[in-house]
Motif scaffolding. Sequence first.
Motif, PDB file in Angstrom:
ATOM      1  N   MET A  48       0.830  -1.201   0.000  1.00 37.37           N
ATOM      2  CA  MET A  48       0.000   0.000   0.000  1.00 37.37           C
ATOM      3  C   MET A  48       0.861   1.245   0.000  1.00 37.37           C
ATOM      4  SD  MET A  48      -3.019  -1.089  -0.192  1.00 37.37           S
ATOM      5  CE  MET A  48      -3.930   0.418   0.120  1.00 37.37           C
ATOM      6  N   SER A 219       1.487   5.577   9.564  1.00 33.12           N
ATOM      7  CA  SER A 219       1.182   4.331  10.272  1.00 33.12           C
ATOM      8  C   SER A 219       1.952   4.267  11.589  1.00 33.12           C
ATOM      9  CB  SER A 219       1.534   3.128   9.397  1.00 33.12           C
ATOM     10  OG  SER A 219       2.899   3.165   9.000  1.00 33.12           O
ATOM     11  N   ASN A 251      -1.775   6.210   4.424  1.00 30.15           N
ATOM     12  CA  ASN A 251      -1.557   4.998   5.218  1.00 30.15           C
ATOM     13  C   ASN A 251      -1.785   5.323   6.688  1.00 30.15           C
ATOM     14  OD1 ASN A 251      -0.708   2.653   6.466  1.00 30.15           O
ATOM     15  ND2 ASN A 251       1.056   2.369   5.123  1.00 30.15           N
ATOM     16  N   ALA A 253      -2.314   2.751   8.963  1.00 33.21           N
ATOM     17  CA  ALA A 253      -2.235   1.429   9.579  1.00 33.21           C
ATOM     18  C   ALA A 253      -1.735   1.514  11.017  1.00 33.21           C
ATOM     19  CB  ALA A 253      -1.307   0.529   8.758  1.00 33.21           C
ATOM     20  N   ARG A 275      -5.947   5.589  -2.612  1.00 35.74           N
ATOM     21  CA  ARG A 275      -5.416   4.409  -1.916  1.00 35.74           C
ATOM     22  C   ARG A 275      -5.446   4.678  -0.415  1.00 35.74           C
ATOM     23  NH1 ARG A 275      -2.228   1.406  -5.423  1.00 35.74           N
ATOM     24  NH2 ARG A 275      -0.974   0.639  -3.706  1.00 35.74           N
ATOM     25  N   SER A 277      -5.050   2.744   3.553  1.00 35.83           N
ATOM     26  CA  SER A 277      -4.713   1.593   4.396  1.00 35.83           C
ATOM     27  C   SER A 277      -5.179   1.857   5.822  1.00 35.83           C
ATOM     28  CB  SER A 277      -3.199   1.335   4.394  1.00 35.83           C
ATOM     29  OG  SER A 277      -2.893   0.293   5.322  1.00 35.83           O
ATOM     30  N   ALA A 279      -4.947  -0.987   7.868  1.00 37.44           N
ATOM     31  CA  ALA A 279      -4.514  -2.292   8.366  1.00 37.44           C
ATOM     32  C   ALA A 279      -4.261  -2.260   9.869  1.00 37.44           C
ATOM     33  CB  ALA A 279      -3.245  -2.734   7.628  1.00 37.44           C
ATOM     34  N   ASP A 324      -6.690  -1.427   2.031  1.00 39.77           N
ATOM     35  CA  ASP A 324      -6.007  -2.407   2.876  1.00 39.77           C
ATOM     36  C   ASP A 324      -6.731  -2.467   4.219  1.00 39.77           C
ATOM     37  OD1 ASP A 324      -4.377  -4.064   4.295  1.00 39.77           O
ATOM     38  OD2 ASP A 324      -2.517  -2.984   3.891  1.00 39.77           O
ATOM     39  N   ARG A 350      -6.392  -5.814   0.140  1.00 38.93           N
ATOM     40  CA  ARG A 350      -5.598  -6.633   1.050  1.00 38.93           C
ATOM     41  C   ARG A 350      -6.420  -6.931   2.287  1.00 38.93           C
ATOM     42  NH1 ARG A 350       0.450  -4.916   1.945  1.00 38.93           N
ATOM     43  NH2 ARG A 350       0.453  -7.123   2.496  1.00 38.93           N
TER      44      ARG A 350
END
Length: 593
Positions: A48, A219, A251, A253, A275, A277, A279, A324, A350
């Motif tokens: 990602m 993240s 991101n 995450a 995009r 994420s 996660a 993700d 994901r």
Amino acid sequence: MSLGHLLKVPKVGVQHTLFSCSLEASLDLFQDAPSPLVPSMPTPHPSMGIQSCPSLTFLPSPRSHPLAPQCDISSQLPLPTRPHQPHDTIYHSGSPSRRALCWPALSLWPATCHQTRRVPPSEARRLTQACCPQTSVRYNIPAAFSSLPAIKSLGLRGVSCISLTHLDGSPASHQVLQSVAYHLGPHLQSLCLAGGSPTEASFVALLLSCPALRSLDVSGCNSLLASGLLLAQPETAQRVRQALSGLCELNLAGLRDLTDCSFNRLSSCAPSLQRLSLAYCHLTFELLPAQGSTGPQASSPSQLSFRNLLRFVKERAGRLHALDLSGTGLSPEALQALGQVAGLQLQELRLHSCRDLSTEAVVALCRQQPGLTSLDLSGCSELSDGALLAVSRSLRHLQHLSLRKLQRLTDAGCTGLGGLWELRSLDMAECCLVSGRELARALGSVRGAPPPLASLSLAYCSSLQVLQLPQLRRLSLSLLPALTDKGLVAMARGCPSLERLALSHCSHLSDEGWAQAAGFWPRLQHLNLSSCSQLTEQTLDTIGQACKQIQMLDVAMCPGISMAAVRRFQAQLPQVTCVQSRFVGGADLTLTL
């Protein structure tokens, strides 16, 4: 200003990363490092984060250290002996007062040249810029006072992709963030603060200085959400929204304190997001709103709800392409609701370690999102053969598929893989019921041009059949005790293009098998033979003679290989950047267990 001046960097402490020029892998420069370190293996599926690409890495020479003061660049460039390959390395060499940039592999000259020529500094700068485009190189910079001059130099070079490490609330981190904002901010396109602890004020100030930012990774930056007031002021949020109008990738995450309110503030500042994420964020899955319900739903100030995420996906369905949700505990009902969002056309998804997902939910997803090109279902332990058959039947444009640790998967699920004409990477490691028989048959059943599969992992599968994959470049067969010399030779004939090969814990492989197989792998660069108990120094000699492009070798815990043989191997092949040789020669492991 000369390139030598731009590459002047201050000394930093032991094990502090300064420059790490890689997208597929990063490499640290350590003070007092006796030899260059090793880039890590690239992941076969797209992360990602930033997309993979060939990388060039700055490394210290054994004769000198690149962090020495007044480092200068000379114009002595040795010509290469082979075409340029990913992970080629730029070495600093020469005396402490004079350095040379040496490309061990660069496709600017014929591969038959072996001499060295001198070029003027202007040409050296041109070649450096041609080989190190600043938009495709990531620099890891520690948050320390010693990094400030380097940040200024990187700003003069137009560097647009950086990762800041060891960030905290200290004055050093504050000054580093200020320096990055001033020198790099106007042209910065990718910023990674993963695992750091920046203050909210310094983080916002940095974002306001980065109008060209397209990728942001925060993240694990839990300090940003500790107070719950990040971007709570409307005027601040509006300014950040203007600065991040071009942000495409975010991101988040591992943010344990992420709530509906903080997520909405962050996502609203990125109107162009493609995009995302989340996660390993803690998602709650309360009852979903009734079908067709359009009433407003209150955002939670104390938890991150799937209901709020679903609302975000519906609002951004026309633009969102990659998601993700690994490790979030996604339920089958939630996955079905996500897949049927009107207008959503995901390309990458994901779902690693979403253990509650069912085969039926994956079947429905494949029907709802046929445009997927990358799918990660690793660790979704409830999935069976029906899920893989649905993937093979519905996702005809799939390029990257990860099914690691699906212990209910059998050979029957592999029968349809031959229909994935565009598949480039496949990870079925630790699928212990897969023997490889149907997989080899399915991948070999494509008529006409051979399948474009470039990366395959079958580590810890029950057995292996002969593979005929002439384009395969990365292969992992570790923990396959049934692999014999005969199988190794057959595999070498069927996969002659391998560049990376992992065969650790294959205890039946011997010197005789390698004597026959090594000649089929002239392109081999990375080789893992750790814990292959029957191998001796004869295999090292065979590899050294047949695999001239080898760069990294792991023979750790091989009792038949001595340290003297390892040193002799390294002396014969100077291009080898690292040999892992822990506990070779039958060392006693009692004290290490």
